[in-house]
Enzyme design. Structure first.
Site, PDB file in Angstrom:
ATOM      1  CB  ALA A  55     -13.656  -0.794  -8.409  1.00 55.81           C
ATOM      2  CE  LYS A 112     -11.529  -0.493  -1.233  1.00 55.27           C
ATOM      3  NZ  LYS A 112     -11.333   0.343  -2.514  1.00 55.27           N
ATOM      4  CE1 TYR A 165      -3.368   2.310  -7.188  1.00 57.24           C
ATOM      5  CE2 TYR A 165      -1.101   1.802  -6.843  1.00 57.24           C
ATOM      6  CZ  TYR A 165      -2.288   1.935  -6.207  1.00 57.24           C
ATOM      7  OH  TYR A 165      -2.451   1.621  -5.026  1.00 57.24           O
ATOM      8  CB  SER A 202      -0.800   0.130   1.138  1.00 52.46           C
ATOM      9  OG  SER A 202      -1.469   1.235   1.381  1.00 52.46           O
ATOM     10  CG  ASN A 223     -19.025  -7.518 -14.897  1.00 52.03           C
ATOM     11  OD1 ASN A 223     -17.786  -7.320 -14.891  1.00 52.03           O
ATOM     12  ND2 ASN A 223     -19.771  -8.117 -14.054  1.00 52.03           N
TER      13      ASN A 223
HETATM   14  P1  ATR Z   1     -13.169  -4.709  -6.980  1.00 48.40           P
HETATM   15  O1  ATR Z   1     -13.600  -4.563  -5.597  1.00 48.40           O
HETATM   16  O2  ATR Z   1     -11.584  -4.466  -7.151  1.00 48.40           O
HETATM   17  O3  ATR Z   1     -13.928  -4.172  -8.027  1.00 48.40           O
HETATM   18  P2  ATR Z   1     -14.330  -7.394  -7.502  1.00 48.40           P
HETATM   19  O4  ATR Z   1     -15.335  -7.033  -6.729  1.00 48.40           O
HETATM   20  O5  ATR Z   1     -13.656  -8.676  -7.091  1.00 48.40           O
HETATM   21  O6  ATR Z   1     -12.997  -6.097  -7.299  1.00 48.40           O
HETATM   22  O7  ATR Z   1     -14.427  -7.414  -8.833  1.00 48.40           O
HETATM   23  C1  ATR Z   1     -13.588  -7.770  -9.998  1.00 48.40           C
HETATM   24  C2  ATR Z   1     -14.169  -7.370 -11.467  1.00 48.40           C
HETATM   25  O8  ATR Z   1     -13.324  -7.811 -12.347  1.00 48.40           O
HETATM   26  C3  ATR Z   1     -15.516  -7.982 -11.693  1.00 48.40           C
HETATM   27  O9  ATR Z   1     -15.928  -7.027 -12.598  1.00 48.40           O
HETATM   28  C4  ATR Z   1     -14.949  -8.979 -12.643  1.00 48.40           C
HETATM   29  O10 ATR Z   1     -16.203 -10.006 -13.291  1.00 48.40           O
HETATM   30  P3  ATR Z   1     -17.173 -10.875 -12.728  1.00 48.40           P
HETATM   31  O11 ATR Z   1     -18.211  -9.825 -11.895  1.00 48.40           O
HETATM   32  O12 ATR Z   1     -17.903 -11.330 -14.006  1.00 48.40           O
HETATM   33  O13 ATR Z   1     -16.556 -11.559 -11.674  1.00 48.40           O
HETATM   34  C5  ATR Z   1     -13.909  -8.669 -13.392  1.00 48.40           C
HETATM   35  N1  ATR Z   1     -12.922  -9.849 -13.697  1.00 48.40           N
HETATM   36  C6  ATR Z   1     -12.061 -10.707 -13.036  1.00 48.40           C
HETATM   37  N2  ATR Z   1     -11.615 -11.259 -13.955  1.00 48.40           N
HETATM   38  C7  ATR Z   1     -11.998 -11.268 -15.114  1.00 48.40           C
HETATM   39  C8  ATR Z   1     -11.813 -11.737 -16.279  1.00 48.40           C
HETATM   40  N3  ATR Z   1     -10.976 -12.957 -16.346  1.00 48.40           N
HETATM   41  N4  ATR Z   1     -12.447 -11.454 -17.251  1.00 48.40           N
HETATM   42  C9  ATR Z   1     -13.265 -10.549 -17.242  1.00 48.40           C
HETATM   43  N5  ATR Z   1     -13.718  -9.923 -15.999  1.00 48.40           N
HETATM   44  C10 ATR Z   1     -12.898 -10.251 -14.902  1.00 48.40           C
END
Ligand code: ATR
Length: 276
Positions: free
Chosen positions: A131, A66, A220, A15, A151
């Site tokens: 996010a 969170k 980032y 962090s 998504n």
């Molecule tokens: P954060 O709190 O950082 O947003 P999260 O809640 O775990 O993390 O969300 C991760 C996001 O990345 C989700 O939109 C996830 O898609 P799903 O809702 O379908 O799970 C997306 N994501 C993660 N791996 C992915 C992949 N290989 N292809 C497409 N989307 C992906």
């Protein structure tokens, strides 16, 4: 006596929040100390109670807490309640209030790129996680023309629209559908974890964007994701995740101290730390 601040997360060793907050405390003559706290999930409640008991001034919350930290708040700011996630807590008079500065931080980071002109803009958000939720809810309050959300899992995106809808016209798309309609958007925001710590992954191809589209990635590390490199190659104006990171931190600092920190200095510190 110095007031204690910190960030609760797991993992937490990388962090950059301690770096920028401690620097801002020093530069603003505030007696504060900001530490990273590695918390095991089962101990989250005790960690929060502990900070309250010792009279800490507040703390940040990061992955994966969170959402799960919410039951330990005494009060929630209305925006944090709407988003269902807290990344900043303020402890005052023995009470903890939870805020979400991620979404508003993103909006503040975007504003200079579009000269503060949100009206008339068509926006695409890619992702349906926490996010995306914060950014969607904050962007929906800016007066933009429409905001679609694409998504992998459509139900997650639909839930965000249902929970955060502020009357902004909005469609939920698959990643494939979004890829085919990229030219209609003025702003595209990448919020998935695809491309995190990898130079070779991107959630969608950006071949179809129009020139001068504003394309943002909230990642980032790496600073310039594959997504942003492709955007740049197709004539976009790009923004890395550093700016959102800095603005969410600045808003948290303002909540704790009432002082607006020097965001450009925070940004430089983060970039130096990233080796750029
Ligand atoms: P954060 O709190 O950082 O947003 P999260 O809640 O775990 O993390 O969300 C991760 C996001 O990345 C989700 O939109 C996830 O898609 P799903 O809702 O379908 O799970 C997306 N994501 C993660 N791996 C992915 C992949 N290989 N292809 C497409 N989307 C992906």
């Amino acid at each position: 006596m110095k007031k204690l601040y910190g960030v609760l997360g797991n993992p937490i060793e990388h962090s950059m929040s301690p770096l920028i907050h401690n620097d801002a405390f020093k530069r603003n003559g505030i007696e504060g100390d900001y530490l990273p706290f590695l918390v095991e999930g089962a101990a989250l409640g005790k960690a929060v109670e502990g900070l309250k008991a010792i009279g800490a001034g507040g703390f940040n919350v990061t992955v994966p807490f969170k959402e799960s930290v919410i039951p330990y708040m005494d009060a929630l700011d209305p925006f944090a309640k709407e988003v269902g996630a807290v990344n900043t807590a303020v402890i005052k008079d023995g009470l903890i209030t939870g805020y979400n500065t991620d979404g508003p931080g993103f909006v503040r980071s975007l504003a200079p790129l579009i000269n503060g002109q949100f009206a008339g803009k068509r926006v695409l958000i890619i992702g349906g996680g926490g996010a995306a939720r914060g950014i969607y809810c904050a962007m929906a309050k800016t007066g933009i023309e429409r905001m679609d959300i694409a998504n992998r899992t459509l139900s997650a995106a639909r839930q965000i629209v249902a929970d955060c809808h502020d009357g902004t016209p909005s469609s939920v798309l698959s990643l494939e559908e979004a890829e085919k309609s990229l030219a209609i958007y003025d702003i595209i925001i990448q919020t998935t974890s695809v491309g995190l710590s990898s130079l070779h992954e991107s959630p969608i191809s950006l071949m179809g964007i129009k020139e001068k589209t504003v394309v943002c990635d909230i990642i980032y590390n790496p600073l310039k994701t594959k997504f942003l490199r492709e955007a740049e190659n197709n004539g976009a104006i790009i923004q890395t995740g550093v700016d959102m990171f800095v603005q969410q931190a600045a808003l948290a600092f303002e909540l704790w101290t009432g002082i607006s920190p020097d965001c450009e200095r925070m940004r430089q510190l983060v970039l130096e730390n990233l080796g750029g």
